[in-house]
Design a protein around this motif. Structure first.
Motif, PDB file in Angstrom:
ATOM      1  N   ASN A  69      -3.203   9.161  -6.056  1.00 25.51           N
ATOM      2  CA  ASN A  69      -1.922   8.548  -5.711  1.00 25.51           C
ATOM      3  C   ASN A  69      -0.898   9.599  -5.312  1.00 25.51           C
ATOM      4  O   ASN A  69      -0.040   9.349  -4.459  1.00 25.51           O
ATOM      5  CB  ASN A  69      -1.390   7.728  -6.887  1.00 25.51           C
ATOM      6  CG  ASN A  69      -2.203   6.477  -7.136  1.00 25.51           C
ATOM      7  OD1 ASN A  69      -2.829   5.949  -6.222  1.00 25.51           O
ATOM      8  ND2 ASN A  69      -2.217   6.002  -8.363  1.00 25.51           N
ATOM      9  N   THR A  73       2.085  10.052  -2.598  1.00 22.95           N
ATOM     10  CA  THR A  73       3.411  10.029  -3.220  1.00 22.95           C
ATOM     11  C   THR A  73       3.607  11.303  -4.025  1.00 22.95           C
ATOM     12  O   THR A  73       3.435  11.306  -5.238  1.00 22.95           O
ATOM     13  CB  THR A  73       3.558   8.796  -4.148  1.00 22.95           C
ATOM     14  OG1 THR A  73       2.490   8.830  -5.114  1.00 22.95           O
ATOM     15  CG2 THR A  73       3.500   7.519  -3.358  1.00 22.95           C
ATOM     16  N   ALA A 139      -0.112   0.058  -2.981  1.00 25.51           N
ATOM     17  CA  ALA A 139       1.079  -0.184  -3.797  1.00 25.51           C
ATOM     18  C   ALA A 139       2.031   0.997  -3.660  1.00 25.51           C
ATOM     19  O   ALA A 139       1.607   2.140  -3.494  1.00 25.51           O
ATOM     20  CB  ALA A 139       0.680  -0.370  -5.255  1.00 25.51           C
ATOM     21  N   PHE A 140       3.335   0.711  -3.716  1.00 28.15           N
ATOM     22  CA  PHE A 140       4.323   1.784  -3.669  1.00 28.15           C
ATOM     23  C   PHE A 140       5.621   1.287  -4.302  1.00 28.15           C
ATOM     24  O   PHE A 140       5.779   0.107  -4.619  1.00 28.15           O
ATOM     25  CB  PHE A 140       4.572   2.240  -2.220  1.00 28.15           C
ATOM     26  CG  PHE A 140       5.232   1.222  -1.330  1.00 28.15           C
ATOM     27  CD1 PHE A 140       6.609   1.209  -1.144  1.00 28.15           C
ATOM     28  CD2 PHE A 140       4.462   0.266  -0.663  1.00 28.15           C
ATOM     29  CE1 PHE A 140       7.221   0.272  -0.327  1.00 28.15           C
ATOM     30  CE2 PHE A 140       5.056  -0.681   0.155  1.00 28.15           C
ATOM     31  CZ  PHE A 140       6.451  -0.682   0.326  1.00 28.15           C
ATOM     32  N   THR A 141       6.546   2.217  -4.486  1.00 29.32           N
ATOM     33  CA  THR A 141       7.864   1.904  -5.042  1.00 29.32           C
ATOM     34  C   THR A 141       8.897   2.051  -3.936  1.00 29.32           C
ATOM     35  O   THR A 141       8.983   3.099  -3.288  1.00 29.32           O
ATOM     36  CB  THR A 141       8.206   2.841  -6.211  1.00 29.32           C
ATOM     37  OG1 THR A 141       7.170   2.742  -7.201  1.00 29.32           O
ATOM     38  CG2 THR A 141       9.538   2.477  -6.832  1.00 29.32           C
ATOM     39  N   ASN A 142       9.693   0.997  -3.700  1.00 28.61           N
ATOM     40  CA  ASN A 142      10.666   1.042  -2.612  1.00 28.61           C
ATOM     41  C   ASN A 142      11.940   1.772  -3.036  1.00 28.61           C
ATOM     42  O   ASN A 142      12.049   2.267  -4.169  1.00 28.61           O
ATOM     43  CB  ASN A 142      10.975  -0.360  -2.092  1.00 28.61           C
ATOM     44  CG  ASN A 142      11.605  -1.242  -3.167  1.00 28.61           C
ATOM     45  OD1 ASN A 142      12.097  -0.766  -4.184  1.00 28.61           O
ATOM     46  ND2 ASN A 142      11.589  -2.543  -2.939  1.00 28.61           N
ATOM     47  N   GLY A 145      13.681   1.034  -6.288  1.00 31.14           N
ATOM     48  CA  GLY A 145      12.941   1.242  -7.528  1.00 31.14           C
ATOM     49  C   GLY A 145      12.029   0.096  -7.889  1.00 31.14           C
ATOM     50  O   GLY A 145      11.457   0.073  -8.993  1.00 31.14           O
ATOM     51  N   GLU A 146      11.855  -0.863  -6.981  1.00 31.81           N
ATOM     52  CA  GLU A 146      10.987  -2.002  -7.242  1.00 31.81           C
ATOM     53  C   GLU A 146       9.558  -1.680  -6.821  1.00 31.81           C
ATOM     54  O   GLU A 146       9.335  -1.039  -5.788  1.00 31.81           O
ATOM     55  CB  GLU A 146      11.487  -3.233  -6.477  1.00 31.81           C
ATOM     56  CG  GLU A 146      12.906  -3.645  -6.837  1.00 31.81           C
ATOM     57  CD  GLU A 146      13.427  -4.730  -5.915  1.00 31.81           C
ATOM     58  OE1 GLU A 146      12.799  -4.945  -4.855  1.00 31.81           O
ATOM     59  OE2 GLU A 146      14.469  -5.340  -6.243  1.00 31.81           O
ATOM     60  N   SER A 147       8.616  -2.136  -7.616  1.00 30.04           N
ATOM     61  CA  SER A 147       7.204  -1.902  -7.323  1.00 30.04           C
ATOM     62  C   SER A 147       6.694  -2.952  -6.343  1.00 30.04           C
ATOM     63  O   SER A 147       6.852  -4.158  -6.568  1.00 30.04           O
ATOM     64  CB  SER A 147       6.366  -1.946  -8.603  1.00 30.04           C
ATOM     65  OG  SER A 147       6.741  -0.901  -9.470  1.00 30.04           O
ATOM     66  N   VAL A 148       6.100  -2.497  -5.265  1.00 34.13           N
ATOM     67  CA  VAL A 148       5.481  -3.378  -4.276  1.00 34.13           C
ATOM     68  C   VAL A 148       3.973  -3.289  -4.471  1.00 34.13           C
ATOM     69  O   VAL A 148       3.380  -2.213  -4.330  1.00 34.13           O
ATOM     70  CB  VAL A 148       5.864  -2.966  -2.836  1.00 34.13           C
ATOM     71  CG1 VAL A 148       5.206  -3.898  -1.826  1.00 34.13           C
ATOM     72  CG2 VAL A 148       7.378  -2.975  -2.665  1.00 34.13           C
ATOM     73  N   SER A 149       3.360  -4.385  -4.857  1.00 36.50           N
ATOM     74  CA  SER A 149       1.935  -4.371  -5.185  1.00 36.50           C
ATOM     75  C   SER A 149       1.079  -4.351  -3.923  1.00 36.50           C
ATOM     76  O   SER A 149       1.516  -4.763  -2.838  1.00 36.50           O
ATOM     77  CB  SER A 149       1.577  -5.598  -6.030  1.00 36.50           C
ATOM     78  OG  SER A 149       1.901  -6.789  -5.329  1.00 36.50           O
ATOM     79  N   GLU A 171       3.777   1.558   2.838  1.00 31.39           N
ATOM     80  CA  GLU A 171       4.528   2.598   2.139  1.00 31.39           C
ATOM     81  C   GLU A 171       5.216   3.552   3.121  1.00 31.39           C
ATOM     82  O   GLU A 171       4.707   3.808   4.219  1.00 31.39           O
ATOM     83  CB  GLU A 171       3.610   3.397   1.205  1.00 31.39           C
ATOM     84  CG  GLU A 171       2.538   4.212   1.890  1.00 31.39           C
ATOM     85  CD  GLU A 171       1.303   3.407   2.246  1.00 31.39           C
ATOM     86  OE1 GLU A 171       0.318   4.027   2.670  1.00 31.39           O
ATOM     87  OE2 GLU A 171       1.330   2.171   2.097  1.00 31.39           O
TER      88      GLU A 171
END
Length: 315
Positions: A69, A73, A139-142, A145-149, A171
Motif C-alpha cells: 500500500n 501512498t 481503496a484510498f483516503t480523500n 480524511g474519508e476512506s473510499v473503499s 486514487e
C-alpha cells in the motif's frame, strides 16, 4: 406294623480352610519403544512450531500488505493531485476512436493499474471491452480524511437511459515529495509497455519456472544446495524472482541465513496478494540494478536510461 427307623443324621461336610488372600500384584507397565517415545515428543513440538510459524506468517503478511500500500501512498509529506473521476472521463470521451481508448488506458496505467484480458479480480486491474470498461479500483483516503473503499465497476462507453451513474473515483497521484532525502532513481513503467524480449530475458536468466511455482522453486533450491555442498562454500543461490523482490522490498541485502529464512514467508505472502504479471511488473520496476555515483538505480526503465542512454522500449 412298620418298623421304626431312626432319622438320619445330617452329614457334616468339613469346611475347607480358606486360603489367605494374596496381595494384588500390579502388572508392570509396558515400556514404550523408542519410536513411541519419539512420536509422543514430536507431536507437541510440531504443534508449538506450527503455532509459531502461523504467528510469524501473520505478522509478515501484514507487513507485506502495508508495504504494498505504501508504494501508492508513501509516508513522506507529498502533494497529491485530485482524485480522477474515471466514470465522467469514460462517458465523456467514449470509444469513438483509438485515441480516446489510448487516453483512458494511459490515465489508468499512470496510476499503476494493470490491464487484464478477462474480468478484473483484484484491486488495481482493468479490462477494456468493445462496449464498456471494467475497473477494480483501489481503496484510498480523500482530502477530507474519508476512506473510499475499493469496488468493481463496469462503465459503458455510450450509456443509455437505463444506466445509473455511480461515479467511480481513482486514487490521486503524487505530484511532488516534500523534504525527501532518498537518493534513489526509479520510474514506473507498466508491464504492457516493457518489451517482451526484456521480460523473457529476465525470466529465462533469473527464474525459468516463474509462472509454474508458488513463490519457491524446490528444484532450484535442491540444485543449489547440492552445488554448495560439493563446493563447500556458497557458489549458487536458488532464489526465485518473488524471493528477490521480497529481499529488495522488505529485507536486508546482507547474505545471512536468517534473511534467507525470512524470504520464504515473505515470498509466499507476495504470491498470495499479487498475480504473476503484477509480481513481474513490480520486480522490473523495483529491482536494484546498480549505482551511478551516489544514486541507486532501481528498475529496468531507469537502468536503460542511466546505463545505455535509451528508453526501455528502444532496447
Amino acid at each position: 406294623m412298620k418298623a421304626h427307623t431312626p432319622p438320619k443324621k445330617p452329614v457334616r461336610r468339613s469346611k475347607k480352610p480358606r486360603k489367605a488372600s494374596s496381595p494384588r500384584v500390579r502388572k508392570p507397565k509396558k515400556r514404550l519403544t523408542v519410536r513411541q517415545r519419539v512420536r509422543r515428543a514430536l507431536v507437541p513440538c510440531f504443534l508449538v512450531c506450527a503455532l509459531i510459524l502461523a504467528g510469524l506468517f501473520y505478522v509478515i503478511d501484514h507487513r507485506v500488505v502495508a508495504r504494498l500500500n505504501s508504494l501508492t501512498t508513501p509516508k513522506l509529506p507529498v502533494i497529491y493531485s485530485s482524485p480522477l473521476d474515471i466514470t465522467g472521463m469514460v462517458t465523456r470521451l467514449g470509444a469513438d476512436s483509438s485515441e480516446d481508448i489510448k487516453i483512458i488506458r494511459t490515465a489508468l496505467l499512470d496510476r499503476r493499474y494493470s490491464e487484464v484480458s478477462g474480468i478484473p479480480s483484484r484491486p488495481g486491474e482493468f479490462a477494456i471491452g468493445p462496449q464498456a470498461i471494467s475497473i477494480y479500483s483501489r481503496a484510498f483516503t480523500n482530502f477530507n480524511g474519508e476512506s473510499v473503499s475499493a469496488r468493481k465497476e463496469s462503465i459503458p462507453f455510450k450509456p443509455d437511459d437505463t444506466y445509473v451513474s455511480r461515479h467511480l473515483y481513482l486514487e490521486p497521484q503524487v505530484i511532488s515529495y516534500i523534504g525527501s532525502a532518498d537518493v534513489r532513481a526509479s520510474s514506473f513503467v507498466p508491464l504492457t509497455q516493457i518489451p517482451s524480449i526484456v521480460q523473457q530475458s529476465v525470466i529465462s536468466i533469473e527464474d525459468e519456472r516463474f509462472y509454474s511455482h508458488f513463490g519457491l522453486d524446490l528444484v532450484s533450491i535442491a540444485r543449489a544446495v547440492m552445488r554448495n555442498v560439493l563446493a563447500r562454500r556458497l557458489v549458487q543461490g536458488g532464489s526465485t524472482l518473488t524471493q528477490q523482490l521480497a529481499k529488495n522490498l522488505f529485507l536486508s541485502p546482507k547474505r545471512t541465513f536468517s534473511r534467507k529464512l525470512l524470504e520464504i514467508p515473505t515470498a509466499l505472502s507476495l504470491e498470495r496478494h499479487l498475480s504473476k504479471n503484477q509480481l513481474l511488473e513490480l520486480y522490473l520496476n523495483e529491482v536494484y540494478l546498480g549505482q551511478e555515483g551516489a544514486v541507486a538505480i532501481h528498475g529496468m526503465p531507469e537502468a536503460a536510461s542511466a546505463f545505455f542512454g535509451k528508453k526501455l522500449e528502444d532496447l
